[in-house]
Design a protein around this motif. Structure first.
Motif, PDB file in Angstrom:
ATOM      1  N   PHE A  57       4.394 -15.482   3.014  1.00 48.14           N
ATOM      2  CA  PHE A  57       4.089 -14.103   2.619  1.00 48.14           C
ATOM      3  C   PHE A  57       4.029 -14.005   1.091  1.00 48.14           C
ATOM      4  N   ARG A  58       2.939 -14.461   0.507  1.00 46.25           N
ATOM      5  CA  ARG A  58       2.796 -14.438  -0.943  1.00 46.25           C
ATOM      6  C   ARG A  58       2.411 -13.040  -1.415  1.00 46.25           C
ATOM      7  N   GLU A  59       2.737 -12.761  -2.669  1.00 45.09           N
ATOM      8  CA  GLU A  59       2.593 -11.386  -3.183  1.00 45.09           C
ATOM      9  C   GLU A  59       1.175 -10.836  -3.045  1.00 45.09           C
ATOM     10  N   GLY A  60       0.182 -11.587  -3.467  1.00 46.39           N
ATOM     11  CA  GLY A  60      -1.208 -11.180  -3.261  1.00 46.39           C
ATOM     12  C   GLY A  60      -1.703 -10.032  -4.114  1.00 46.39           C
ATOM     13  N   GLY A  61      -0.976  -9.691  -5.193  1.00 45.49           N
ATOM     14  CA  GLY A  61      -1.351  -8.533  -6.014  1.00 45.49           C
ATOM     15  C   GLY A  61      -0.621  -7.293  -5.555  1.00 45.49           C
ATOM     16  N   SER A  62      -0.268  -6.424  -6.503  1.00 48.28           N
ATOM     17  CA  SER A  62       0.516  -5.219  -6.193  1.00 48.28           C
ATOM     18  C   SER A  62      -0.260  -3.961  -6.534  1.00 48.28           C
ATOM     19  N   PHE A  63      -0.010  -2.902  -5.750  1.00 51.70           N
ATOM     20  CA  PHE A  63      -0.765  -1.661  -5.882  1.00 51.70           C
ATOM     21  C   PHE A  63       0.143  -0.455  -5.665  1.00 51.70           C
ATOM     22  N   ASP A  64      -0.198   0.631  -6.364  1.00 49.41           N
ATOM     23  CA  ASP A  64       0.414   1.940  -6.157  1.00 49.41           C
ATOM     24  C   ASP A  64      -0.589   2.818  -5.437  1.00 49.41           C
ATOM     25  N   PHE A  65      -0.107   3.970  -4.924  1.00 47.73           N
ATOM     26  CA  PHE A  65      -0.986   4.874  -4.195  1.00 47.73           C
ATOM     27  C   PHE A  65      -0.771   6.316  -4.632  1.00 47.73           C
ATOM     28  N   LEU A  66      -1.868   6.991  -4.979  1.00 49.32           N
ATOM     29  CA  LEU A  66      -1.852   8.433  -5.199  1.00 49.32           C
ATOM     30  C   LEU A  66      -2.434   9.076  -3.953  1.00 49.32           C
ATOM     31  N   VAL A  67      -1.612   9.895  -3.285  1.00 54.20           N
ATOM     32  CA  VAL A  67      -1.968  10.450  -1.981  1.00 54.20           C
ATOM     33  C   VAL A  67      -2.095  11.969  -2.105  1.00 54.20           C
ATOM     34  N   ARG A  68      -3.217  12.508  -1.661  1.00 51.50           N
ATOM     35  CA  ARG A  68      -3.443  13.955  -1.716  1.00 51.50           C
ATOM     36  C   ARG A  68      -3.835  14.469  -0.330  1.00 51.50           C
ATOM     37  N   SER A  69      -3.275  15.621   0.037  1.00 53.92           N
ATOM     38  CA  SER A  69      -3.653  16.287   1.282  1.00 53.92           C
ATOM     39  C   SER A  69      -3.103  17.701   1.270  1.00 53.92           C
ATOM     40  N   GLY A  70      -3.907  18.662   1.695  1.00 53.12           N
ATOM     41  CA  GLY A  70      -3.444  20.037   1.820  1.00 53.12           C
ATOM     42  C   GLY A  70      -2.950  20.646   0.531  1.00 53.12           C
ATOM     43  N   GLY A  71      -3.523  20.250  -0.583  1.00 52.14           N
ATOM     44  CA  GLY A  71      -3.112  20.802  -1.867  1.00 52.14           C
ATOM     45  C   GLY A  71      -1.862  20.177  -2.449  1.00 52.14           C
ATOM     46  N   LYS A  72      -1.279  19.188  -1.778  1.00 58.47           N
ATOM     47  CA  LYS A  72      -0.094  18.490  -2.269  1.00 58.47           C
ATOM     48  C   LYS A  72      -0.456  17.051  -2.637  1.00 58.47           C
ATOM     49  N   SER A  73       0.337  16.462  -3.532  1.00 56.93           N
ATOM     50  CA  SER A  73       0.062  15.100  -3.963  1.00 56.93           C
ATOM     51  C   SER A  73       1.358  14.328  -4.136  1.00 56.93           C
ATOM     52  N   CYS A  74       1.289  13.029  -3.848  1.00 64.63           N
ATOM     53  CA  CYS A  74       2.426  12.126  -4.013  1.00 64.63           C
ATOM     54  C   CYS A  74       1.933  10.840  -4.657  1.00 64.63           C
ATOM     55  N   LEU A  75       2.743  10.307  -5.545  1.00 63.75           N
ATOM     56  CA  LEU A  75       2.493   8.978  -6.095  1.00 63.75           C
ATOM     57  C   LEU A  75       3.547   8.037  -5.543  1.00 63.75           C
ATOM     58  N   ILE A  76       3.097   6.927  -4.977  1.00 64.75           N
ATOM     59  CA  ILE A  76       3.997   5.915  -4.429  1.00 64.75           C
ATOM     60  C   ILE A  76       3.938   4.697  -5.335  1.00 64.75           C
ATOM     61  N   ARG A  77       5.073   4.346  -5.939  1.00 61.15           N
ATOM     62  CA  ARG A  77       5.170   3.130  -6.761  1.00 61.15           C
ATOM     63  C   ARG A  77       6.248   2.251  -6.135  1.00 61.15           C
ATOM     64  N   PRO A  78       5.854   1.297  -5.277  1.00 62.74           N
ATOM     65  CA  PRO A  78       6.845   0.512  -4.539  1.00 62.74           C
ATOM     66  C   PRO A  78       7.670  -0.436  -5.404  1.00 62.74           C
ATOM     67  N   SER A  79       7.091  -0.969  -6.490  1.00 67.04           N
ATOM     68  CA  SER A  79       7.778  -1.983  -7.291  1.00 67.04           C
ATOM     69  C   SER A  79       8.319  -1.391  -8.582  1.00 67.04           C
ATOM     70  N   CYS A  80       9.436  -1.920  -9.021  1.00 62.62           N
ATOM     71  CA  CYS A  80      10.099  -1.440 -10.231  1.00 62.62           C
ATOM     72  C   CYS A  80       9.537  -2.172 -11.447  1.00 62.62           C
ATOM     73  N   ASN A  81       8.391  -1.694 -11.909  1.00 63.59           N
ATOM     74  CA  ASN A  81       7.767  -2.254 -13.101  1.00 63.59           C
ATOM     75  C   ASN A  81       6.726  -1.248 -13.576  1.00 63.59           C
ATOM     76  N   PHE A  82       6.005  -1.575 -14.637  1.00 63.32           N
ATOM     77  CA  PHE A  82       5.006  -0.649 -15.159  1.00 63.32           C
ATOM     78  C   PHE A  82       3.937  -1.418 -15.921  1.00 63.32           C
ATOM     79  N   ILE A  83       2.786  -0.799 -16.035  1.00 64.46           N
ATOM     80  CA  ILE A  83       1.720  -1.243 -16.929  1.00 64.46           C
ATOM     81  C   ILE A  83       1.519  -0.113 -17.923  1.00 64.46           C
ATOM     82  N   GLU A  84       1.672  -0.392 -19.183  1.00 60.90           N
ATOM     83  CA  GLU A  84       1.619   0.653 -20.198  1.00 60.90           C
ATOM     84  C   GLU A  84       0.295   1.408 -20.139  1.00 60.90           C
TER      85      GLU A  84
END
Length: 276
Positions: free
Chosen positions: A155-182
């Motif tokens: 189970f190799r990492e294969g690249g990491s991604f976040d998700f911005l989710v919108r529905s019904g006028g609401k939005s959520c950002l999912i950041r699964p990993s504890c890191n950042f890109i400036e």
């Protein structure tokens, strides 16, 4: 829009019309099995989750990266529920290993924007938390179909991604990993931020400050909810346990996040639901 936390980074979104899973890991094999055995879905647990949370309108599974604690149960849920799979080429190869048909597979190599069942999902290239002895394969990929059960090392990492989710006028950002890109989240806003914190307490004060500046401060969210803090080597239905040392100093990480977020901070316990 309802969000149910199924532990680790697995989140079930429900807008009343459709359901989407972001990551898929409920089997939670033990450390011993991860080190010495092969990993596959615990069908009894998976079926219980499907039953308990009435997962009967699942349209898609989005995979943030392909370590086992994010993707292990994706093939089973996609197969049983008839859902589509969205992920990196590595995630697609895990789905292919389960003989999921090609018309249900969508690679982030082709698109980073999707409309699924009343949800609008923007995929954001991200960065995995810093490696240590248990996840030192960052940047490596799964280059051919992977049938489960399989060794954890497959189970190799294969690249990491976040998700911005919108529905019904609401939005959520999912950041699964504890890191950042400036600068990655410049201009992105969300009502809720689901923030992976494994590794936070082990970083320097300077790094921690930069991490918060590039996540919590940039998104200007109303609610910050930590994820990837519970012990995903213990059974999902055996009660809440924090990740143990040496993997993480969980209470320290939670305190750091609470101190920075103040009124925004909220803990969502695994198997509980939040309504936005």
């Amino acid at each position: 829009m309802k969000v149910t936390y199924l532990g680790t980074t697995t989140l079930l979104f429900d807008n009343g019309e459709s359901q989407i899973l972001f990551d898929c890991h409920v089997s939670r094999p033990s450390v011993k099995r991860c080190l010495f055995g092969k990993l596959g879905t615990d069908k009894e647990v998976a079926d219980r989750v499907i039953r308990d949370f009435k997962i009967d309108r699942l349209r898609a599974v989005f995979v943030s990266h392909t370590h086992h604690d994010h993707v292990l149960d994706m093939p089973y849920f996609a197969s049983v529920c008839g859902a589509e799979v969205y992920g990196s080429p590595s995630a697609i190869n895990i789905a292919r290993g389960a003989d999921i048909s090609g018309e249900r597979l969508f690679s982030f190599a082709d698109s980073l924007s999707y409309s699924v069942g009343g949800f609008e999902i923007t995929v954001i290239p991200s960065r995995h938390s810093r490696p240590f002895f248990f996840n030192n394969d960052l940047g490596k990929t799964i280059d051919k179909p992977l049938a489960l059960p399989a060794r954890k090392s497959r189970f190799r990492e294969g690249g990491s991604f976040d998700f911005l989710v919108r529905s019904g006028g609401k939005s959520c950002l999912i950041r699964p990993s504890c890191n950042f890109i400036e600068g990655q989240l410049d201009g992105i806003r969300a009502d809720a931020l689901f923030l992976g914190i494994t590794g936070l307490s082990k970083e320097s004060v300077v790094w921690q400050s930069k991490f918060f500046s590039e996540t919590v401060d940039k998104v200007k969210t109303d609610t910050v909810i930590p994820i990837h803090w519970d012990n995903f080597f213990t059974p999902l239905y055996d009660g809440v346990k924090a990740l143990p040392k040496p993997f993480e100093y969980t209470l320290d990480s939670l305190r750091l996040l609470e101190a920075r977020c103040k009124a925004q901070f909220r803990i969502l316990i695994p198997l509980k639901t939040l309504e936005l």
